[in-house]
Design a protein around this motif. Structure first.
Motif, PDB file in Angstrom:
ATOM      1  N   ALA A 292      77.888 -48.367  72.108  1.00  0.00           N
ATOM      2  CA  ALA A 292      77.215 -47.130  72.498  1.00  0.00           C
ATOM      3  C   ALA A 292      76.833 -46.404  71.216  1.00  0.00           C
ATOM      4  CB  ALA A 292      78.132 -46.258  73.363  1.00  0.00           C
ATOM      5  N   GLY A 293      75.967 -45.436  71.346  1.00  0.00           N
ATOM      6  CA  GLY A 293      75.537 -44.677  70.177  1.00  0.00           C
ATOM      7  C   GLY A 293      75.424 -43.202  70.483  1.00  0.00           C
ATOM      8  N   ALA A 294      75.539 -42.403  69.445  1.00  0.00           N
ATOM      9  CA  ALA A 294      75.321 -40.962  69.513  1.00  0.00           C
ATOM     10  C   ALA A 294      74.630 -40.575  68.202  1.00  0.00           C
ATOM     11  CB  ALA A 294      76.642 -40.205  69.678  1.00  0.00           C
TER      12      ALA A 294
ATOM     13  N   GLU B 254      69.810 -34.592  76.476  1.00  0.00           N
ATOM     14  CA  GLU B 254      70.130 -35.368  77.675  1.00  0.00           C
ATOM     15  C   GLU B 254      71.613 -35.199  77.999  1.00  0.00           C
ATOM     16  OE1 GLU B 254      68.935 -39.395  76.956  1.00  0.00           O
ATOM     17  OE2 GLU B 254      66.870 -38.800  76.519  1.00  0.00           O
ATOM     18  N   PRO B 255      71.952 -34.898  79.260  1.00  0.00           N
ATOM     19  CA  PRO B 255      73.369 -34.692  79.617  1.00  0.00           C
ATOM     20  C   PRO B 255      74.155 -36.002  79.523  1.00  0.00           C
ATOM     21  CG  PRO B 255      72.000 -34.654  81.574  1.00  0.00           C
ATOM     22  CD  PRO B 255      71.063 -34.753  80.405  1.00  0.00           C
ATOM     23  N   PRO B 256      75.459 -35.887  79.309  1.00  0.00           N
ATOM     24  CA  PRO B 256      76.277 -37.098  79.216  1.00  0.00           C
ATOM     25  C   PRO B 256      76.421 -37.804  80.554  1.00  0.00           C
ATOM     26  CG  PRO B 256      77.651 -35.140  79.087  1.00  0.00           C
ATOM     27  CD  PRO B 256      76.234 -34.672  79.120  1.00  0.00           C
ATOM     28  N   GLU B 257      76.633 -39.106  80.469  1.00  0.00           N
ATOM     29  CA  GLU B 257      76.915 -39.928  81.647  1.00  0.00           C
ATOM     30  C   GLU B 257      78.147 -40.769  81.333  1.00  0.00           C
ATOM     31  OE1 GLU B 257      73.494 -42.339  82.363  1.00  0.00           O
ATOM     32  OE2 GLU B 257      72.204 -40.633  82.785  1.00  0.00           O
ATOM     33  N   PRO B 258      79.011 -40.989  82.319  1.00  0.00           N
ATOM     34  CA  PRO B 258      80.186 -41.836  82.060  1.00  0.00           C
ATOM     35  C   PRO B 258      79.755 -43.261  81.711  1.00  0.00           C
ATOM     36  CG  PRO B 258      80.268 -40.846  84.265  1.00  0.00           C
ATOM     37  CD  PRO B 258      78.952 -40.493  83.672  1.00  0.00           C
ATOM     38  N   LEU B 259      80.397 -43.833  80.714  1.00  0.00           N
ATOM     39  CA  LEU B 259      80.128 -45.205  80.295  1.00  0.00           C
ATOM     40  C   LEU B 259      81.446 -45.972  80.256  1.00  0.00           C
ATOM     41  CD1 LEU B 259      77.922 -44.608  77.113  1.00  0.00           C
ATOM     42  CD2 LEU B 259      77.108 -45.219  79.378  1.00  0.00           C
ATOM     43  N   THR B 260      81.409 -47.214  80.677  1.00  0.00           N
ATOM     44  CA  THR B 260      82.547 -48.110  80.487  1.00  0.00           C
ATOM     45  C   THR B 260      82.043 -49.270  79.650  1.00  0.00           C
ATOM     46  OG1 THR B 260      83.552 -47.498  82.592  1.00  0.00           O
ATOM     47  CG2 THR B 260      84.252 -49.582  81.611  1.00  0.00           C
TER      48      THR B 260
ATOM     49  N   ALA C 211      75.145 -36.754  73.300  1.00  0.00           N
ATOM     50  CA  ALA C 211      76.118 -37.480  74.127  1.00  0.00           C
ATOM     51  C   ALA C 211      76.031 -38.969  73.807  1.00  0.00           C
ATOM     52  CB  ALA C 211      75.807 -37.255  75.605  1.00  0.00           C
ATOM     53  N   TRP C 212      77.104 -39.682  74.105  1.00  0.00           N
ATOM     54  CA  TRP C 212      77.108 -41.136  73.942  1.00  0.00           C
ATOM     55  C   TRP C 212      76.106 -41.764  74.901  1.00  0.00           C
ATOM     56  CZ3 TRP C 212      79.204 -42.988  69.789  1.00  0.00           C
ATOM     57  CH2 TRP C 212      80.353 -42.427  69.243  1.00  0.00           C
TER      58      TRP C 212
ATOM     59  N   GLY D 293      80.858 -38.069  77.717  1.00  0.00           N
ATOM     60  CA  GLY D 293      80.628 -36.831  76.998  1.00  0.00           C
ATOM     61  C   GLY D 293      80.164 -37.034  75.572  1.00  0.00           C
ATOM     62  N   TYR D 294      80.695 -36.209  74.703  1.00  0.00           N
ATOM     63  CA  TYR D 294      80.263 -36.126  73.316  1.00  0.00           C
ATOM     64  C   TYR D 294      81.416 -36.494  72.383  1.00  0.00           C
ATOM     65  CZ  TYR D 294      76.674 -33.166  75.435  1.00  0.00           C
ATOM     66  OH  TYR D 294      75.662 -32.676  76.216  1.00  0.00           O
ATOM     67  N   PRO D 295      81.087 -37.091  71.228  1.00  0.00           N
ATOM     68  CA  PRO D 295      82.161 -37.294  70.258  1.00  0.00           C
ATOM     69  C   PRO D 295      82.599 -35.945  69.677  1.00  0.00           C
ATOM     70  CG  PRO D 295      80.042 -38.049  69.370  1.00  0.00           C
ATOM     71  CD  PRO D 295      79.808 -37.622  70.785  1.00  0.00           C
ATOM     72  N   SER D 296      83.869 -35.820  69.348  1.00  0.00           N
ATOM     73  CA  SER D 296      84.375 -34.653  68.624  1.00  0.00           C
ATOM     74  C   SER D 296      84.257 -34.974  67.138  1.00  0.00           C
ATOM     75  CB  SER D 296      85.840 -34.392  68.976  1.00  0.00           C
ATOM     76  OG  SER D 296      85.956 -34.088  70.349  1.00  0.00           O
ATOM     77  N   LEU D 297      83.750 -34.028  66.350  1.00  0.00           N
ATOM     78  CA  LEU D 297      83.469 -34.282  64.940  1.00  0.00           C
ATOM     79  C   LEU D 297      84.211 -33.325  64.024  1.00  0.00           C
ATOM     80  CD1 LEU D 297      79.572 -34.563  65.145  1.00  0.00           C
ATOM     81  CD2 LEU D 297      81.207 -36.435  65.158  1.00  0.00           C
ATOM     82  N   ARG D 298      84.566 -33.830  62.845  1.00  0.00           N
ATOM     83  CA  ARG D 298      85.078 -33.016  61.742  1.00  0.00           C
ATOM     84  C   ARG D 298      84.405 -33.505  60.468  1.00  0.00           C
ATOM     85  NH1 ARG D 298      91.499 -33.463  62.955  1.00  0.00           N
ATOM     86  NH2 ARG D 298      91.546 -32.102  64.766  1.00  0.00           N
TER      87      ARG D 298
END
Length: 183
Positions: free
Chosen positions: A122-124, A109-115, A180-181, A76-81
């Motif tokens: 990884a980058g966002a 681009e939609p997120p994809e699961p990453l391990t 997304a990552w 998914g996506y990082p949560s940001l503040r």
């Protein structure tokens, strides 16, 4: 003449008795002077990547490295503040993608699961528009994130490009977009 011959052996004898100063130590190698950043308890380190700016649109890269000993899962996506100079959260809306901010394909681009195995990365990206139409423009000095919802929050590490901290000039839009990552 006799004096000259006496002076020479005396000088040679004195120089043999005086300790020659040690040569200066060679300068330390970069590996001796630089210390590797420590790995946070989360097992990942997030730092600022590439930054871009044009016509009021700002894009900031985020680089995540698995510095832990275990695989790390992203989906998914990082949560940001965004925090102000005093460390207080700014009222900022965070959107998945760049819709309404800019047209940037990589954000949609939609997120994809990453391990990520130890050492993998990884980058966002984060995008915002520095637009002020009325009101007081918001400026963020610190970006904190949770790599995945529910994971611990941590500050984004800055490098030498940011000697005075991060400068998120959000204008009065109060909106960030995040991609997304990606590996």
């Amino acid at each position: 003449m006799k004096r000259r011959f006496l002076a020479l052996p005396l000088a040679v004898a004195l120089s043999a008795c005086t300790a020659e100063p040690e040569p200066p130590a060679p300068p330390p190698t970069p590996s001796e002077t630089s210390t590797a950043p420590t790995c946070p308890d989360s097992g990942v380190r997030v730092s600022v990547g590439v930054e871009e700016a044009a016509m009021g649109v700002r894009v900031l890269g985020l680089d995540l490295i698995n510095c832990g000993d275990e695989p790390y899962h992203l989906d998914g996506y990082p949560s940001l503040r965004v925090l102000d100079a005093e460390g207080k959260p700014l009222d900022v809306r965070v959107r998945h993608g760049a819709e309404g901010i800019a047209t940037i394909d990589r954000f949609e681009e939609p997120p994809e699961p990453l391990t990520l195995r130890p050492g993998d990365g990884a980058g966002a990206h984060v995008v915002w528009r520095n637009t002020t139409t009325s009101g007081t423009p918001a400026v963020g000095d610190t970006l904190v994130l949770a790599p995945v919802a529910g994971r611990p929050w941590q500050p984004v590490e800055l490098d030498d490009r940011f000697p005075h901290g991060l400068h998120l000039d959000l204008g009065d839009t109060g909106t960030l977009g995040v991609s997304a990552w990606r590996r």
